[in-house]
Design a protein around this motif. Structure first.
Motif, PDB file in Angstrom:
ATOM      1  N   SER A   4     -57.844 -53.667 -11.433  1.00 26.95           N
ATOM      2  CA  SER A   4     -57.279 -52.379 -11.830  1.00 26.95           C
ATOM      3  C   SER A   4     -55.950 -52.118 -11.143  1.00 26.95           C
ATOM      4  CB  SER A   4     -58.253 -51.246 -11.473  1.00 26.95           C
ATOM      5  OG  SER A   4     -57.624 -50.008 -11.618  1.00 26.95           O
ATOM      6  N   PHE A   6     -54.968 -49.165 -10.618  1.00 28.85           N
ATOM      7  CA  PHE A   6     -55.182 -47.973  -9.800  1.00 28.85           C
ATOM      8  C   PHE A   6     -56.112 -48.248  -8.632  1.00 28.85           C
ATOM      9  CE2 PHE A   6     -57.483 -44.242  -8.501  1.00 28.85           C
ATOM     10  CZ  PHE A   6     -56.447 -43.366  -8.255  1.00 28.85           C
ATOM     11  N   PHE A 358     -57.310 -47.945 -16.280  1.00 28.44           N
ATOM     12  CA  PHE A 358     -56.067 -48.026 -15.537  1.00 28.44           C
ATOM     13  C   PHE A 358     -55.384 -49.378 -15.685  1.00 28.44           C
ATOM     14  CE2 PHE A 358     -59.110 -45.312 -13.260  1.00 28.44           C
ATOM     15  CZ  PHE A 358     -58.449 -44.088 -13.393  1.00 28.44           C
ATOM     16  N   TRP A 363     -51.539 -47.241 -19.656  1.00 27.37           N
ATOM     17  CA  TRP A 363     -51.581 -46.590 -18.347  1.00 27.37           C
ATOM     18  C   TRP A 363     -50.203 -46.596 -17.692  1.00 27.37           C
ATOM     19  CZ3 TRP A 363     -53.574 -43.255 -15.314  1.00 27.37           C
ATOM     20  CH2 TRP A 363     -53.393 -43.322 -13.934  1.00 27.37           C
TER      21      TRP A 363
END
Length: 559
Positions: A4, A6, A358, A363
């Motif tokens: 990810s 994030f 994400f 994103w």
């Protein structure tokens, strides 16, 4: 499993030296950004920031022949004295150094707030960095804490709500850190916690609702006798400091929290400023902070309360927010102390979502758009400010030179130097903090009395200005008036973005007129006018000059 953008790795990662360097650079950039925001910010969010702190500090710095011009809260002795004392102390330092101006004092107070907010945010980060889990989450905590526009704006204001919010965050962070403390240090940790808790209450009495929840949490989840024993002297020391500051402010010993309870709660004077329904905070949070930002902050807060029911922050904020929902008079700023926990809530909330959200181009585009909008909001916040500051700077330039100036208004006609108070006693309350030393404000009972007084003073050789909410007063009045032009917006906004002359609206009912009697009506046979103020040759002020002074405009033009 896709990594990810994030959350990074799913398993918690320890902080290594490389991450420490990256984190340190983000912290340094965040602190510098916050200090710069403090220097560029102008004005206040709410008038209470001015009348409950700055006016009190000015009164103690320079004194006054009477306190009748002060707001009703001063006479009821219901506002804490700690923040006015801090402002007074810094003002004394500036006076001793020969550097005092009201603008310099406000800048110093905002720098102090920025430094406190930055330090508290860093303490919270160092407390919860392991709970955040990954480097990416830790970076996002610092990004939202330092650079989110609403956080940057709130970090720099020297208000009771924001001072108490920082202290609540510090109290929660120190509480979490104290749970790992050695037994022999529990007493010292308790003294520190008691001091912070006591100062929180002494600064903002409404924070007592959060402290009640905090105390209950301690009794249920953190029962340590040595810790409790240490909190007693800490709380007593903080409350004693608040009591002494109140005595310094009012000149007599009084229990200010009880005065506040009597006036605002028991006598319901706060409800005279308006009563709102229980759902006010939901709708106002969206409209004030932006619908997307408000919705995300609300969702993150509710998620935290549901998923962390035993957390000390949950026990602090739930009673604090619940009581404010019950009170009739509501303002969004009453919730500002809770907003300082926003970075913590947001990062944990986002980390609970599936990683695939994400990842990918969508994103990245979302983050880019949000960053651009956030930057625009920051620029707008520092570029505009409040119109009050432009007015006060204009009056400072106008009064510069040493000769006395008399400002006249009609009782009940609101202006930036006074307003009509209707609570407890009907009278005019003056804002003297930014008022030049050679300016005297006088209130008259009617337009006719104002005209007579203006003629008498001008005929005696005084420089006289009239404060009025009527943008066409120069056309209606029998007095020879010329409008002093001012505008809160920077020249580049007025030049390139002033479509349909929209920049006139914030100031069209805040007008200043100079009284210019003919030479025959003055004893010395002269006409006294405003001093010349230098402007750039290409500025709109020069292009649209209509009189012999760039500060003056024809009375028929709306300012």
């Amino acid at each position: 499993m896709t990594k990810s953008r994030f959350t990074g790795r799913m398993d918690p990662s320890p902080i290594n030296s490389a991450e420490r360097r990256r984190t340190g650079r983000i912290m340094l950039a965040g602190v510098l950004f916050t200090l710069l925001f403090a220097l560029l910010s102008r004005g206040f969010y709410h008038p209470d920031e001015h009348f409950q702190i700055l006016e009190y500090a000015r009164l103690k710095l320079f004194g006054a022949e009477t306190t009748d011009y002060m707001p009703w809260e001063y006479h009821a002795m219901m506002r804490p004295g700690i923040q006015p004392f801090i402002a007074w102390a810094l003002g004394r330092l500036l006076l001793a150094a020969g550097l005092y101006t009201p603008f310099a004092l406000v800048a110093l107070l905002q720098l102090l707030s920025a430094a406190l907010s930055s330090a508290v945010l860093i303490v919270l980060f160092r407390t919860v960095h392991e709970e955040l889990g990954t480097e990416c989450r830790r970076r996002w905590f610092l990004f939202t804490g330092f650079f989110l526009w609403c956080m940057a704006y709130l970090h720099v204001h020297f208000t009771a709500e924001l001072f108490a919010g920082n202290l609540l965050v510090l109290l929660a962070a120190l509480t979490l850190r104290s749970r790992q403390a050695a037994r022999e240090r529990e007493f010292r940790w308790g003294a520190a916690l008691g001091l912070v808790a006591g100062l929180t209450f002494a600064v903002r009495y409404q924070a007592g609702f959060a402290l009640v929840g905090y105390g209950i949490w301690l009794l249920i989840y953190d029962r340590r006798r040595r810790l409790f024993a240490g909190m007693v002297p800490g709380v007593c020391l903080a409350l004693a400091a608040g009591l002494c500051a109140d005595y310094w402010l009012y000149g007599e010993w009084t229990l200010v929290p009880l005065n506040y309870l009597r006036e605002n709660i028991l006598n319901s004077h706060m409800d005279e400023f308006g009563v709102s329904p229980w759902w006010y905070y939901f709708t106002e949070a969206f409209s004030e902070s932006g619908y997307v930002t408000g919705a995300v902050l609300l969702a993150a807060t509710v998620w935290f309360f549901v998923r962390r029911p035993r957390h000390v922050v949950t026990w602090m904020l739930l009673p604090f927010l619940f009581v404010h929902f019950l009170l009739g008079h509501k303002e969004l700023r009453f919730f500002f102390p809770a907003l300082f926990f926003a970075p913590y809530f947001l990062v944990l909330f986002a980390g609970a979502f599936p990683q695939r959200i994400f990842a990918g181009r969508a994103w990245r585009w979302t983050v880019g758009a949000a960053a651009a909008a956030n930057l625009c909001a920051c620029v707008y916040a520092v570029a505009t400010g409040r119109e009050d500051m432009a007015f006060h700077r204009m009056m400072r330039d106008y009064c510069r030179g040493g000769s006395a100036v008399v400002a006249l208004d009609v009782t009940g006609d609101w202006n930036l130097y006074s307003y009509l108070q209707l609570v407890k006693k009907r009278c005019m309350v003056d804002a003297r903090f930014y008022m030049p030393q050679n300016l005297t404000l006088r209130h008259t009972d009617s337009p006719e009395q104002l005209e007579r007084t203006a003629r008498e003073l001008a005929a005696a050789g005084e420089r006289v200005v009239v404060l009025s909410g009527d943008p066409a007063l120069a056309e209606k009045s029998a007095l020879p008036l010329r409008k002093l032009w001012w505008n809160p917006y920077p020249g580049w906004i007025r030049r390139w973005f002033n479509f349909n002359d929209w920049t006139r609206f914030p100031v069209q009912n805040k007008n200043v007129y100079e009284v210019r009697l003919p030479a025959a009506e003055r004893p010395d046979g002269t006409v006294r006018s405003a001093p010349e103020v230098p402007v750039r040759p290409d500025s709109p002020e020069t292009v649209r000059t209509e009189t012999d002074s760039p500060l003056l405009r024809n009375g028929s033009r709306q300012g």
